[in-house]
Design an enzyme around this catalytic site. Structure first.
Site, PDB file in Angstrom:
ATOM      1  CE  LYS A   1      38.991  -9.297  62.385  1.00  0.00           C
ATOM      2  NZ  LYS A   1      39.446  -7.912  62.349  1.00  0.00           N
TER       3      LYS A   1
ATOM      4  CB  VAL B   1      31.010 -10.361  60.279  1.00  0.00           C
ATOM      5  CG1 VAL B   1      30.650  -9.864  58.889  1.00  0.00           C
ATOM      6  CG2 VAL B   1      31.622 -11.747  60.214  1.00  0.00           C
TER       7      VAL B   1
ATOM      8  N   GLY C   1      37.098  -0.605  65.938  1.00  0.00           N
ATOM      9  CA  GLY C   1      37.352   0.180  67.147  1.00  0.00           C
ATOM     10  C   GLY C   1      36.944  -0.593  68.379  1.00  0.00           C
TER      11      GLY C   1
ATOM     12  CE  LYS D   1      36.034  -7.680  59.547  1.00  0.00           C
ATOM     13  NZ  LYS D   1      36.413  -6.267  59.487  1.00  0.00           N
TER      14      LYS D   1
ATOM     15  N   GLY E   1      32.086  -5.326  62.746  1.00  0.00           N
ATOM     16  CA  GLY E   1      32.277  -4.654  64.043  1.00  0.00           C
ATOM     17  C   GLY E   1      31.033  -4.634  64.907  1.00  0.00           C
TER      18      GLY E   1
ATOM     19  CB  ILE F   1      26.776  -3.690  62.049  1.00  0.00           C
ATOM     20  CG1 ILE F   1      27.401  -2.354  61.668  1.00  0.00           C
ATOM     21  CG2 ILE F   1      25.413  -3.859  61.398  1.00  0.00           C
ATOM     22  CD1 ILE F   1      27.632  -2.190  60.171  1.00  0.00           C
TER      23      ILE F   1
ATOM     24  CB  VAL G   1      39.266  -6.833  70.595  1.00  0.00           C
ATOM     25  CG1 VAL G   1      37.982  -7.600  70.892  1.00  0.00           C
ATOM     26  CG2 VAL G   1      39.323  -6.421  69.134  1.00  0.00           C
TER      27      VAL G   1
HETATM   28  N1  HSE Z   1      40.655  -3.830  61.247  1.00  0.00           N
HETATM   29  C1  HSE Z   1      39.264  -4.145  61.193  1.00  0.00           C
HETATM   30  C2  HSE Z   1      38.575  -3.077  60.367  1.00  0.00           C
HETATM   31  C3  HSE Z   1      38.714  -4.203  62.577  1.00  0.00           C
HETATM   32  O1  HSE Z   1      39.196  -2.067  60.075  1.00  0.00           O
HETATM   33  O2  HSE Z   1      37.429  -3.249  60.005  1.00  0.00           O
HETATM   34  C4  HSE Z   1      37.334  -4.765  62.679  1.00  0.00           C
HETATM   35  O3  HSE Z   1      37.250  -6.056  62.178  1.00  0.00           O
END
Ligand code: HSE
Length: 426
Positions: free
Chosen positions: A104, A131, A301, A204, A133, A135, A14
């Site tokens: 999270k 939450v 990602g 999340k 990623g 979006i 990140v």
């Molecule tokens: N490991 C998490 C996933 C990363 O795969 O959604 C994003 O929160």
């Protein structure tokens, strides 16, 4: 015209994504949007080693050294776990910085407390990246659905699990093989147990529950099932009924309070999440005004997370004054209507074909309480599997025969139910 000074806490997938976007790919665009340059002045790392970081940036393992920097406007928190992240965030809020977090676990546990802490200091704490990623989900709820009552929310909130389930189904691969690939691509958490056990999606969901309903269900009452026990054959059997397996996290407000579950669930092609494949997340929001919305996009990602975090920075910079509504939902909450019928796909491993008759007999003996919608028999890797898709109660079976059971979402199943009444291949 001074620059906007930022500090990164953490330089994993990140943190690196944020660094690269600010320093490299989106520097120009950010400056144009904000009218000022964004400058990374410090980075907190776990260990000292050579990294391709600009010389002007203070890279350190000691948070105190960052707190001593003359100016810090924003902090990007991308550490894993509750502590020391929680204490660090408080230190930076005390110092007058706005905080943007992707953590999270921390936010599920302490989001309310930290939001209050930030507001008391007239600072923003935002966490769009935590939450779904990349979006833009939280701000859609907070800002664009303020009058709409949200009756229900369900979604694929873990990119790693969705990547694994999609790949297992399409390439007929085992769980462990695909997990390694997800890790190599930087989708999985440092400890992938959190992804595959449903814990990441659970966190999340709890963040969303606080945001939408201003409360969380009792954690111990939330049913949480991961994908560790899903077998490739289960996915292939599901396909015979036109179903795909998703790790679905759902949140509903009823008269008894907020109900949440995280579990692998089959969906039909009439379901909004049927086509959400790979690392994508998809969130279905049911409301009492606009109706049902589907938000879909990259859920994990480096770039997806960086996108959400950097957009948070722009949002805060443009808002200037934090308000309660900007940090927690102010829209009306609404109770969901009637309960959906329970539909299940049960899979049996048959050592002798004759056992299939035993399975049938048990289902017939349940009388009207169980309605069989479809059946199939499949040979896979030298074994025979029988499956029954049914509405109602599962008869009692011995563990050795009953291989796996999955709920099937009734959403979008209407119309194809009749088709399913014709057994597929027996
Ligand atoms: N490991 C998490 C996933 C990363 O795969 O959604 C994003 O929160």
């Amino acid at each position: 015209m001074g620059s906007i000074k930022v500090v990164l806490l953490g330089l994993g997938t990140v943190g690196e994504g944020v660094y690269n976007s600010i320093v490299r790919s989106h520097q120009e665009r950010l400056t144009k949007v904000l009218g000022k340059e964004v400058e990374i002045v410090g980075i907190l790392v776990k260990n000292e080693r050579n990294r391709p970081i600009l010389e002007t940036v203070k890279v350190t393992t000691k948070v105190e050294e960052l707190l001593e920097l003359p100016t810090i406007d924003f902090v990007f928190e991308a550490i894993v776990g509750i502590e020391p992240a929680c204490s660090y965030i408080k230190l930076f809020l005390d110092r007058g910085c706005h905080v943007i977090s992707a953590n999270k676990e921390l936010l599920a546990h302490k989001g309310e407390e930290l939001t209050k802490y930030a507001m008391e200091r007239n600072r923003f704490l935002t966490f769009e990246a935590a939450v779904a990623g990349g979006i833009p989900l939280l701000r859609t709820i907070l800002q664009l659905l303020q009058v709409n009552g949200i009756t229900e929310l369900e979604g694929i909130m873990n990119g790693t699990s969705n990547f694994i389930l999609s790949k297992m189904r399409v390439n007929h691969l085992d769980f462990t093989e695909v997990l390694q690939e997800a890790q190599a691509l930087g989708y999985a958490e440092a400890n992938p147990e959190s992804d595959v056990s449903g814990r990441d999606a659970f966190y999340k969901l709890m963040i969303l529950s606080s945001l939408i309903y201003h409360q969380q269900p009792k954690w111990e009452e939330v049913e949480r099932v991961g994908i560790e026990n899903v077998k490739a054959v289960d996915l292939l059997i599901g396909e015979e009924y036109g179903l795909r397996l998703r790790l679905i996290a759902s949140l509903k407000k009823s008269l008894d309070g907020v109900k949440a579950t995280v579990k692998p669930t089959f969906v039909s092609n009439g379901h909004p999440l049927y086509n959400v494949e790979g690392v994508d997340n998809g969130i279905v929001i049911s409301t009492d005004l606009v109706g049902t919305l589907l938000l879909q996009g990259p859920g994990a990602g480096s770039k997806a997370t960086a996108s959400a975090m950097i957009e948070d920075l722009v949002h805060i910079q443009q808002q200037k004054i934090p308000s309660f509504e900007s940090q927690r939902g102010s829209h009306q909450e609404v109770c969901a209507g009637q309960k959906d019928p329970l539909i299940t796909l049960a899979i049996f491993q048959l050592s002798e074909k004759v056992e299939w008759n035993d399975v049938w007999r048990e289902f017939n003996e349940t009388g009207e309480s169980t309605v069989v919608l479809g059946t199939s028999l499949k040979e896979y890797n030298g074994f025979t599997y029988g499956s029954v898709l049914f509405k109602g109660r599962l008869p009692r079976f011995e563990q050795s025969i009953l291989y796996n059971t999955y709920p099937v979402s009734p959403k979008g199943l209407k119309g194809i139910e009749e088709k399913l009444l014709t057994p597929v291949n027996n």
